[in-house]
Design a protein around this motif. Structure first.
Motif, PDB file in Angstrom:
ATOM      1  N   ASP A   1       0.812  -1.226   0.000  1.00 13.84           N
ATOM      2  CA  ASP A   1       0.000   0.000   0.000  1.00 13.84           C
ATOM      3  C   ASP A   1       0.840   1.268   0.000  1.00 13.84           C
ATOM      4  OD1 ASP A   1      -2.283  -1.534   0.031  1.00 13.84           O
ATOM      5  OD2 ASP A   1      -2.544  -1.416   2.206  1.00 13.84           O
ATOM      6  N   TYR A   2       2.095   1.185   0.431  1.00 11.90           N
ATOM      7  CA  TYR A   2       2.980   2.349   0.493  1.00 11.90           C
ATOM      8  C   TYR A   2       3.853   2.474  -0.752  1.00 11.90           C
ATOM      9  CZ  TYR A   2       1.465   2.155   5.303  1.00 11.90           C
ATOM     10  OH  TYR A   2       0.700   2.120   6.440  1.00 11.90           O
ATOM     11  N   VAL A   3       3.608   1.665  -1.753  1.00  9.62           N
ATOM     12  CA  VAL A   3       4.337   1.612  -3.016  1.00  9.62           C
ATOM     13  C   VAL A   3       5.786   1.162  -2.821  1.00  9.62           C
ATOM     14  CG1 VAL A   3       4.679   2.766  -5.244  1.00  9.62           C
ATOM     15  CG2 VAL A   3       2.857   3.527  -3.774  1.00  9.62           C
ATOM     16  N   ASN A   4       6.076   0.478  -1.702  1.00  4.51           N
ATOM     17  CA  ASN A   4       7.361  -0.211  -1.579  1.00  4.51           C
ATOM     18  C   ASN A   4       7.330  -1.345  -2.594  1.00  4.51           C
ATOM     19  OD1 ASN A   4       8.203   1.342   0.705  1.00  4.51           O
ATOM     20  ND2 ASN A   4       6.871   0.082   1.961  1.00  4.51           N
ATOM     21  N   MET A   5       8.423  -1.535  -3.326  1.00  3.72           N
ATOM     22  CA  MET A   5       8.429  -2.510  -4.408  1.00  3.72           C
ATOM     23  C   MET A   5       9.610  -3.469  -4.305  1.00  3.72           C
ATOM     24  SD  MET A   5       7.471  -0.172  -7.674  1.00  3.72           S
ATOM     25  CE  MET A   5       8.201   1.342  -7.108  1.00  3.72           C
ATOM     26  N   VAL A   6       9.364  -4.704  -4.689  1.00  2.00           N
ATOM     27  CA  VAL A   6      10.428  -5.691  -4.853  1.00  2.00           C
ATOM     28  C   VAL A   6      10.654  -5.840  -6.351  1.00  2.00           C
ATOM     29  CG1 VAL A   6      11.156  -8.075  -4.481  1.00  2.00           C
ATOM     30  CG2 VAL A   6       9.800  -6.899  -2.732  1.00  2.00           C
ATOM     31  N   LEU A   7      11.908  -5.610  -6.775  1.00  2.00           N
ATOM     32  CA  LEU A   7      12.284  -5.731  -8.185  1.00  2.00           C
ATOM     33  C   LEU A   7      13.360  -6.793  -8.335  1.00  2.00           C
ATOM     34  CD1 LEU A   7      12.654  -1.929  -9.038  1.00  2.00           C
ATOM     35  CD2 LEU A   7      10.695  -3.377  -9.527  1.00  2.00           C
ATOM     36  N   GLU A   8      13.297  -7.552  -9.425  1.00  2.00           N
ATOM     37  CA  GLU A   8      14.305  -8.569  -9.753  1.00  2.00           C
ATOM     38  C   GLU A   8      15.000  -8.198 -11.045  1.00  2.00           C
ATOM     39  OE1 GLU A   8      12.699 -12.512 -10.067  1.00  2.00           O
ATOM     40  OE2 GLU A   8      13.105 -12.935  -7.966  1.00  2.00           O
ATOM     41  N   ASP A   9      16.221  -8.745 -11.206  1.00  2.00           N
ATOM     42  CA  ASP A   9      17.026  -8.519 -12.421  1.00  2.00           C
ATOM     43  C   ASP A   9      17.098  -7.035 -12.747  1.00  2.00           C
ATOM     44  OD1 ASP A   9      17.325 -11.297 -12.676  1.00  2.00           O
ATOM     45  OD2 ASP A   9      15.449 -11.447 -13.786  1.00  2.00           O
ATOM     46  N   VAL A  10      17.604  -6.264 -11.795  1.00  2.00           N
ATOM     47  CA  VAL A  10      17.582  -4.812 -11.855  1.00  2.00           C
ATOM     48  C   VAL A  10      18.862  -4.261 -12.481  1.00  2.00           C
ATOM     49  CG1 VAL A  10      17.421  -2.714 -10.463  1.00  2.00           C
ATOM     50  CG2 VAL A  10      16.137  -4.741  -9.802  1.00  2.00           C
ATOM     51  N   GLN A  11      18.692  -3.270 -13.348  1.00  7.78           N
ATOM     52  CA  GLN A  11      19.794  -2.473 -13.871  1.00  7.78           C
ATOM     53  C   GLN A  11      19.608  -1.064 -13.305  1.00  7.78           C
ATOM     54  OE1 GLN A  11      22.308  -3.518 -16.048  1.00  7.78           O
ATOM     55  NE2 GLN A  11      21.482  -5.542 -15.640  1.00  7.78           N
ATOM     56  N   GLU A  12      20.613  -0.563 -12.599  1.00  9.38           N
ATOM     57  CA  GLU A  12      20.555   0.788 -12.042  1.00  9.38           C
ATOM     58  C   GLU A  12      21.403   1.698 -12.924  1.00  9.38           C
ATOM     59  OE1 GLU A  12      21.194   2.832  -7.733  1.00  9.38           O
ATOM     60  OE2 GLU A  12      22.762   1.469  -8.401  1.00  9.38           O
TER      61      GLU A  12
ATOM     62  N   LEU B   1      21.892  -5.579 -10.320  1.00 13.92           N
ATOM     63  CA  LEU B   1      21.498  -6.079  -9.008  1.00 13.92           C
ATOM     64  C   LEU B   1      20.535  -7.248  -9.201  1.00 13.92           C
ATOM     65  CD1 LEU B   1      20.712  -2.576  -7.512  1.00 13.92           C
ATOM     66  CD2 LEU B   1      22.742  -3.938  -7.030  1.00 13.92           C
ATOM     67  N   GLU B   2      20.676  -8.289  -8.367  1.00 13.29           N
ATOM     68  CA  GLU B   2      19.822  -9.466  -8.492  1.00 13.29           C
ATOM     69  C   GLU B   2      18.400  -9.169  -8.032  1.00 13.29           C
ATOM     70  OE1 GLU B   2      19.655 -13.840  -6.511  1.00 13.29           O
ATOM     71  OE2 GLU B   2      21.617 -13.116  -7.161  1.00 13.29           O
ATOM     72  N   GLN B   3      18.268  -8.531  -6.854  1.00 13.97           N
ATOM     73  CA  GLN B   3      16.953  -8.211  -6.307  1.00 13.97           C
ATOM     74  C   GLN B   3      17.082  -7.042  -5.343  1.00 13.97           C
ATOM     75  OE1 GLN B   3      14.867 -10.916  -3.461  1.00 13.97           O
ATOM     76  NE2 GLN B   3      13.391 -11.146  -5.138  1.00 13.97           N
ATOM     77  N   ILE B   4      16.084  -6.151  -5.328  1.00 11.34           N
ATOM     78  CA  ILE B   4      16.108  -5.023  -4.396  1.00 11.34           C
ATOM     79  C   ILE B   4      14.720  -4.793  -3.820  1.00 11.34           C
ATOM     80  CG2 ILE B   4      18.005  -3.829  -5.563  1.00 11.34           C
ATOM     81  CD1 ILE B   4      15.886  -1.826  -6.596  1.00 11.34           C
ATOM     82  N   LEU B   5      14.692  -4.140  -2.652  1.00 11.02           N
ATOM     83  CA  LEU B   5      13.471  -3.628  -2.054  1.00 11.02           C
ATOM     84  C   LEU B   5      13.567  -2.117  -2.158  1.00 11.02           C
ATOM     85  CD1 LEU B   5      10.854  -3.819  -0.423  1.00 11.02           C
ATOM     86  CD2 LEU B   5      12.242  -3.899   1.645  1.00 11.02           C
ATOM     87  N   LEU B   6      12.703  -1.517  -2.956  1.00  8.07           N
ATOM     88  CA  LEU B   6      12.732  -0.082  -3.211  1.00  8.07           C
ATOM     89  C   LEU B   6      11.683   0.594  -2.339  1.00  8.07           C
ATOM     90  CD1 LEU B   6      13.836   2.254  -4.929  1.00  8.07           C
ATOM     91  CD2 LEU B   6      12.081   1.699  -6.619  1.00  8.07           C
ATOM     92  N   ASN B   7      12.112   1.543  -1.511  1.00  7.28           N
ATOM     93  CA  ASN B   7      11.219   2.282  -0.635  1.00  7.28           C
ATOM     94  C   ASN B   7      10.316   3.183  -1.469  1.00  7.28           C
ATOM     95  OD1 ASN B   7      10.160   4.323   1.105  1.00  7.28           O
ATOM     96  ND2 ASN B   7      11.736   3.826   2.602  1.00  7.28           N
ATOM     97  N   GLY B   8       9.020   3.140  -1.211  1.00  7.26           N
ATOM     98  CA  GLY B   8       8.054   3.917  -1.974  1.00  7.26           C
ATOM     99  C   GLY B   8       8.275   5.416  -1.906  1.00  7.26           C
TER     100      GLY B   8
END
Length: 64
Positions: free
Chosen positions: A16-27, A40-47
């Motif tokens: 609900d806070y738009v925190n997201m889990v992303l896989e196979d990430v390119q920053e 990055l393999e996986q991240i938790l991105l703060n909304g």
């Protein structure tokens, strides 16, 4: 804005806070020396850090 970064990855989940889990990430970080790419393999991105979401491909696809 805290910095010039773009994250491209596969959305696995969010809450609900738009925190997201992303896989196979390119920053992509924009620096005075050029664009720095980090994988990055996986991240938790703060909304709180999300400004905009755009479905689609990588930034290189947009330049073509």
């Amino acid at each position: 804005m805290k910095g010039d970064k773009e994250l491209v990855g596969t959305l696995i989940g969010f809450d609900d806070y738009v925190n997201m889990v992303l896989e196979d990430v390119q920053e992509y970080e924009i620096t005075p020396e050029g664009t720095k790419v980090t994988s990055l393999e996986q991240i938790l991105l703060n909304g709180k850090n999300v400004c905009m979401m755009i479905p689609g491909g990588s930034p290189e696809d947009a330049e073509s």
